[in-house]
Design a protein around this motif. Structure first.
Motif, short mmCIF file in Angstrom:
data_model
loop_
_atom_site.label_atom_id
_atom_site.label_comp_id
_atom_site.label_asym_id
_atom_site.label_seq_id
_atom_site.Cartn_x
_atom_site.Cartn_y
_atom_site.Cartn_z
N GLU A 43 0.94 -1.34 0.01
CA GLU A 43 0.16 -0.08 -0.11
C GLU A 43 0.75 1.25 -0.19
O GLU A 43 2.03 1.20 0.77
CB GLU A 43 -0.76 0.09 1.10
N LYS A 44 0.36 2.22 -0.74
CA LYS A 44 1.21 3.65 -0.65
C LYS A 44 0.98 4.27 0.62
O LYS A 44 -0.40 4.23 1.44
CB LYS A 44 0.55 4.44 -1.72
N GLY A 45 1.72 4.90 0.97
CA GLY A 45 1.59 5.73 2.46
C GLY A 45 2.57 5.43 3.47
O GLY A 45 3.35 4.24 3.30
N ASP A 46 2.49 5.93 4.52
CA ASP A 46 3.33 5.79 5.69
C ASP A 46 2.46 4.99 6.64
O ASP A 46 1.46 5.46 7.07
CB ASP A 46 3.94 6.75 6.38
N TYR A 47 3.03 3.78 7.26
CA TYR A 47 2.34 3.03 8.26
C TYR A 47 3.35 2.88 9.48
O TYR A 47 4.43 2.63 9.14
CB TYR A 47 1.77 1.72 7.64
#
Length: 157
Positions: A43-47
């Motif tokens: 998934e794209k984004g910061d987790y």
């Protein structure tokens, strides 16, 4: 005659419950020291990802792992300066799930140094790649009701 039939049945049961040839080969390949180089996700984004209910992704990248297949045990140490680098212990099993694809289930259960689990909780991970030099684990979890796939890439030392 009864003894021979009983002996044959016993041998059949023992061999039917054993590991497959592929599983035994996998244990030979996994034996030794590995470094977890990179953890990625689909998934794209910061987790904020916590692996094995232990520490965040940054702590695991660069961690050192040792696999001892003759007793299905191992250990790992986190490497980042901001992380607790105490040695952690685990037991593991490798089960072939599909002989045509070569995919395996890798079951890992954290333990103490005497191989006893305090929580009796383990993790099912797909072993999607295993060679003499590289290994990849893949774990799918649910985030907001959608599948979220983690990839953990190792190299052998």
């Amino acid at each position: 005659m009864k003894n021979i039939i009983t002996l044959c049945l016993l041998v059949l049961i023992v061999f039917s419950c054993g590991s497959t040839k592929t599983e035994r080969q996998s244990k030979r390949v996994i034996k030794g020291n590995w470094v977890l180089n990179q953890v990625t996700h689909n998934e794209k984004g910061d987790y904020n990802i916590s692996l094995l209910n232990d520490a965040n992704q940054d702590c695991f990248e660069g961690s050192n792992w040792q696999f001892i297949p003759n007793n299905n045990s191992g250990n790992y140490s986190l490497s980042s300066g901001n992380c607790d680098n105490l040695q952690r212990f685990f037991i593991f099993t490798i089960k072939e799930i599909d002989p045509t694809t070569g995919l395996y289930n890798f079951l890992l259960k954290p333990t103490n140094n005497k191989r006893k689990s305090e929580t009796n909780h383990g993790f099912r991970i797909k072993l999607t790649q295993l060679s003499e030099t590289n290994m990849q684990w893949q774990q799918t979890v649910s985030v907001d009701g959608k599948p979220f796939t983690l990839n953990m890439n190792f190299t052998k030392q």
